[in-house]
Scaffold this active site. Structure first.
Site: not given
Ligand code: PHE
Ligand code: ZN
Length: 868
Positions: A267, A303
């Site tokens: 996500a 998230e």
């Molecule tokens: N940042 C997202 C997380 O909550 C993960 C993610 C990284 C999703 C790269 C898509 C692309 O951890």
């Molecule tokens: Zn994250």
């Protein structure tokens, strides 16, 4: 950020701030799957410390239509675009840039940038996907405020979502409509998102502690919207928890979540518009297991919680990735621990850490929580960044205590709100709040490898002196031959012969903080004087120090420790250590002690059924493999199976009794007691099914299942132990859920993890069938990911057939979706630790891939795997 050096790596040491800032971004999209036009108006200002620099913006796979500065079109001679960067020289100073580009969402198989999933149009920008949408400084320390206009055909795209708050909607000519969004918070482009299409929602309005009315929406395909209620509830629980535990409020008028069937990761925390893999949203009791519900709640929380740890305070550069990910995993795990059982949550985290992160730290791809260079940042969304990163935050929390830690967090958020921060900023806030010097603590971020603690004890019967020596060692990892000692909080307890705690504090050269010693040197000693007999010692309760503990206790001592300890994590760990001894050393005393301890637990009517269920899950293949020098997977799994078969046979009666006793409780919906009852029943079933060739019990559970938790576990047992009813049950299940891709992924997972080398043939058959959908990341993971990570016996088949099954798909997958291919390639991380012939097989497979993988992602990994 900085361009790569000649070695092809971007280096942390090379960081320079952006020469141009983007104060405001005004984007307009004419959405169409075949040709979307993007107009971007960027308000630019040069960094006064770096005047006269050319403007260089990232851009990939963009068809450039026009470029204008301050409203005047630029001739082709005034700029260059080489397919990677747009470069404009000689700009006088602050100005407004307008570009128009065309992109092709339907042709975007990488699922990075703007892409199609079914009939939806969606984006994914982290880490460097925004450059596939428009020209931009695609780095997290450039943080404009945003206005986003979406236009599309109303029939096909009735819902148009973007970051921030909706500010206007209107109908256009030709059946098109328009929706305008504003995100007033300074936000880097990796958090940009739009979603368009035929979506339906569940919605709930809440008033925040600060008095803001917020509309919470979870959107999905209209056919799936009935399965979004649980996720919506999880959003509200997350919002309330962040208010209570961290004093953090929500800062927009809407919070939108969208579920997508095609999504590379779990996500994404885009500002005000989270986009989720549907598997972390859609759930009801008929199609999702209890584990799915808990995972959904935890990913939703993860998230949501990013809104402060990641979005309001973002990253200066991608080297700081763990500053948002480790911190947010820590926060979401505290959320789950506060809402459910803290002990069970911890046991599960320790399992992941030991089985997966320790293996990563000991393998070819080991890297620090803050790497100092990378070739491809997508390869650093790892267990080390996430799980070890969270452990490091937990260590800090343990050292400081909840109140001081909270003060440090308040300070961190206050000092860095609206800024792009570093791990140094984080530590500075905690140092200021606690008055502590955290410079040694910072080594946790720069040193790779799992620390090992060796405990040696000595009891002098003449004097009653009991002396414990604690030696700390961090093993070498690729590129880091020498390590320094880390700061480690080590909890301890001593028990006398009657099982009573000995509360006297030890004499020691280390700092003592209650029942915890703070290790800072390579060696410390602890001494208790005048004890009447050798005490029973317990170290590292709660697994507060994320280390490998080497403490040679006898099976009898371990068994006593399981009885007298109060900390459930430590009791569970005592059983794990007995099982490890019984399996790896064929230690008969350990096996006997384990059997007796489990018999006690199974007949203890007062024991928490969820805890007993955890105790019935013995160390998995990865955890066991991590404890030996040369891994012979077949032999190791044989030994594990032999122990399980024996325990299941001897304990069949109490297992059956527990299974029966919880039959009614297991039918009572989603509350904790019912989930615990199902967990214990399924754990008992998994053991009983080993020794029941008829499959009678599993068949009955399958036929009378009240939930997916019951049905799925029963099907898995039927398939894994070759019960006569397995083929019919599988066919019925497959038929019943053929229209549901997520449930289809489940049966595929059971099939490909059958613990038999012949499972390779089943994988082969799936790959040749219409179930194989290589463009869908969930399906690739269901078939190949489950096989590789969840079927160590077949994957490590001596003839190399298991390796080949995965490796032969990689070139095609790499050409479609490099990140999905790279994950599978990373599954070879432990190849060097395999015993002789199998290691040679793996080496040949990796060598054979050379030149056949084209993405930077896979080429980087392959080089690291082969060089290590
Ligand atoms: N940042 C997202 C997380 O909550 C993960 C993610 C990284 C999703 C790269 C898509 C692309 O951890
Ligand atoms: Zn994250």
């Amino acid at each position: 950020m900085s361009p790569p050096r000649d070695d092809g790596h971007v280096h942390l040491a090379d960081y320079v701030p952006p020469a141009w800032r983007i104060l405001h971004a005004d984007l307009a999209f004419d959405l169409d799957p075949d040709a979307t036009e993007v107009r971007a108006r960027l308000v630019l200002e040069p960094d006064p410390d770096q005047p006269g620099q050319p403007l260089v913006l990232d851009g990939e796979e963009l068809t450039l239509l026009s470029v204008a500065i301050d409203g005047r079109g630029l001739d082709a001679g005034r700029y260059t675009y080489d397919g990677r960067a747009l470069r404009i020289e000689g700009l006088p100073g602050a100005c407004e840039l307008e570009t128009r580009v065309r992109i092709h969402p339907a042709g975007n198989t990488r699922l990075e940038g703007l892409y199609t999933s079914g009939r939806l149009l969606l984006t994914q920008c982290e880490a460097e996907g925004f450059r596939r949408i428009t020209f931009f400084a695609d780095r997290p320390d450039v943080m404009p405020r945003w206005r986003i206009t979406l236009r599309a055909a109303r029939e096909r795209y009735p819902v148009l979502l973007a970051n921030g708050n909706p500010v206007a909607r209107r109908e256009l000519d030709d059946g098109r409509h328009e929706s305008v969004w504003e995100n007033p918070h300074p936000t880097p482009c990796y958090l940009f998102a739009i979603a368009a299409g035929e979506l339906d929602r569940v919605t709930h309005s809440v008033r925040t502690a600060e008095g803001r009315q917020v509309e919470l929406n979870v959107w999905a395909d209209p056919a799936d919207v009935a399965r979004c209620e649980y996720a919506l509830g999880a959003v509200e629980r997350s919002l309330r928890w962040d208010e209570r535990r961290f004093g953090r409020g929500y800062d927009l008028d809407v919070f939108n979540v969208v579920a997508a069937q095609d999504f590379t990761m779990g996500a994404m925390e885009n500002k005000g518009l989270n986009i989720f893999n549907a598997r972390y949203i859609l759930a009801d009791e008929a199609t999702a297991t209890d584990a799915d519900f808990l995972a959904i709640e935890s990913v939703v929380a993860h998230e949501y919680l990013h809104n402060w740890s990641g979005n309001r305070v973002t990253l200066r550069d991608w080297f700081q990735l763990s500053l948002k990910e480790g911190l947010t995993v820590f926060r979401d795990s505290e959320f789950s621990a506060d809402l459910h059982s803290r002990a069970i949550k911890r046991i599960e985290a320790v399992r992941v850490l030991r089985g997966r992160q320790f293996a990563e730290d000991a393998g070819a791809l080991a890297h620090p929580v803050r790497p100092d260079r990378y070739r491809e940042i997508s390869n650093f969304y790892t267990l080390t960044i996430y799980e070890k990163g969270a452990e490091v935050i937990r260590v800090l929390h343990t050292l400081l205590g909840e109140d001081v830690f909270r003060a440090g967090m308040d300070r961190y958020f206050a000092d860095n709100d609206g800024r792009a921060a570093t791990l140094e900023d984080f530590l500075a806030a905690h140092a200021a709040a606690s008055g502590r010097d955290l410079s040694q603590f910072a080594r946790w971020f720069s040193q790779a490898g799992t620390p090992e603690l060796t405990i040696t004890e000595d009891f002098n019967a003449a004097t009653g002196d009991y002396t414990v020596t604690v030696d700390q060692h961090v093993p070498p990892t690729p590129g880091q031959p020498d390590k320094q000692p880390l700061v480690l909080p080590l909890r301890f307890a001593l028990y006398d012969a009657a099982g009573a705690a000995i509360t006297a504090a030890p004499e020691t050269d280390a700092a003592i903080n209650g029942a915890m010693v703070e290790l800072v040197a390579a060696r410390h000693a602890l001494r208790w004087r005048g004890l009447r007999a050798k005490p029973l010692a317990a170290f590292n309760q709660g697994f507060a120090a994320p280390v490998k503990l080497r403490f040679a206790q006898s099976p009898a001592e371990l068994a006593r420790s399981v009885r007298v300890e109060r900390d459930p994590v430590h009791r569970w760990d005592g059983l794990q250590r007995l099982a490890t001894r019984a399996i790896l050393s064929r230690d008969a005393d350990a096996a006997d002690a384990l059997e007796a301890a489990l018999a006690d637990l199974l007949t203890d009517a007062a024991a928490d059924p969820a805890f007993v269920a955890e105790c019935l899950v013995l160390p998995d293949f990865d955890t066991l493999a991590d404890a030996v020098d040369a891994v012979d997977p077949g032999a190791l799994l044989d030994a594990r199976d032999a122990l399980l078969d024996r325990l299941a046979r001897v304990l069949a009666a109490p297992l059956q009794a527990r299974y029966d006793a919880f039959a009614e409780a297991a039918g009572q919906g989603l509350d904790g007691a019912a989930m615990a009852a199902r967990a214990l029943r399924n754990a008992c079933l998994a053991w009983l099914a080993r020794v029941d060739a008829s499959g009678r019990l599993a068949q009955r559970q399958f036929d009378t299942a009240r939930s997916m938790t019951e049905r799925g576990a029963a099907l898995r047992c039927l398939l894994h132990f070759g019960a006569p009813g397995a083929p019919a049950a599988l066919a019925a299940f497959r038929e019943q859920f053929a229209a549901d891709p997520l449930v289809t992924d489940k049966w595929i997972g059971f099939v490909v993890t059958r613990p038999d080398i012949a499972a390779c043939d089943d994988v082969e058959a799936l790959l040749a069938s219409s179930w194989w959908k290589p463009a869908n990341p969930n399906r690739v993971r269901a078939v190949l990911g489950n096989f590789q990570r969840g079927n160590p016996r077949a994957f490590h088949r001596a003839d190399g057939a298991g390796f080949r099954l995965v490796a032969e798909r990689l070139p095609a997958l790499d050409a479609t979706n490099p990140q999905v291919a790279a994950r599978l390639l990373g599954g070879f991380e432990g190849w060097r630790r395999l015993a002789g012939p199998l290691r040679a097989q793996a080496r040949a497979i990796l060598d054979g891939l050379d030149g056949r993988l084209v993405s930077p992602d896979c080429r980087d990994l392959l080089a690291r795997l082969r060089d290590s």
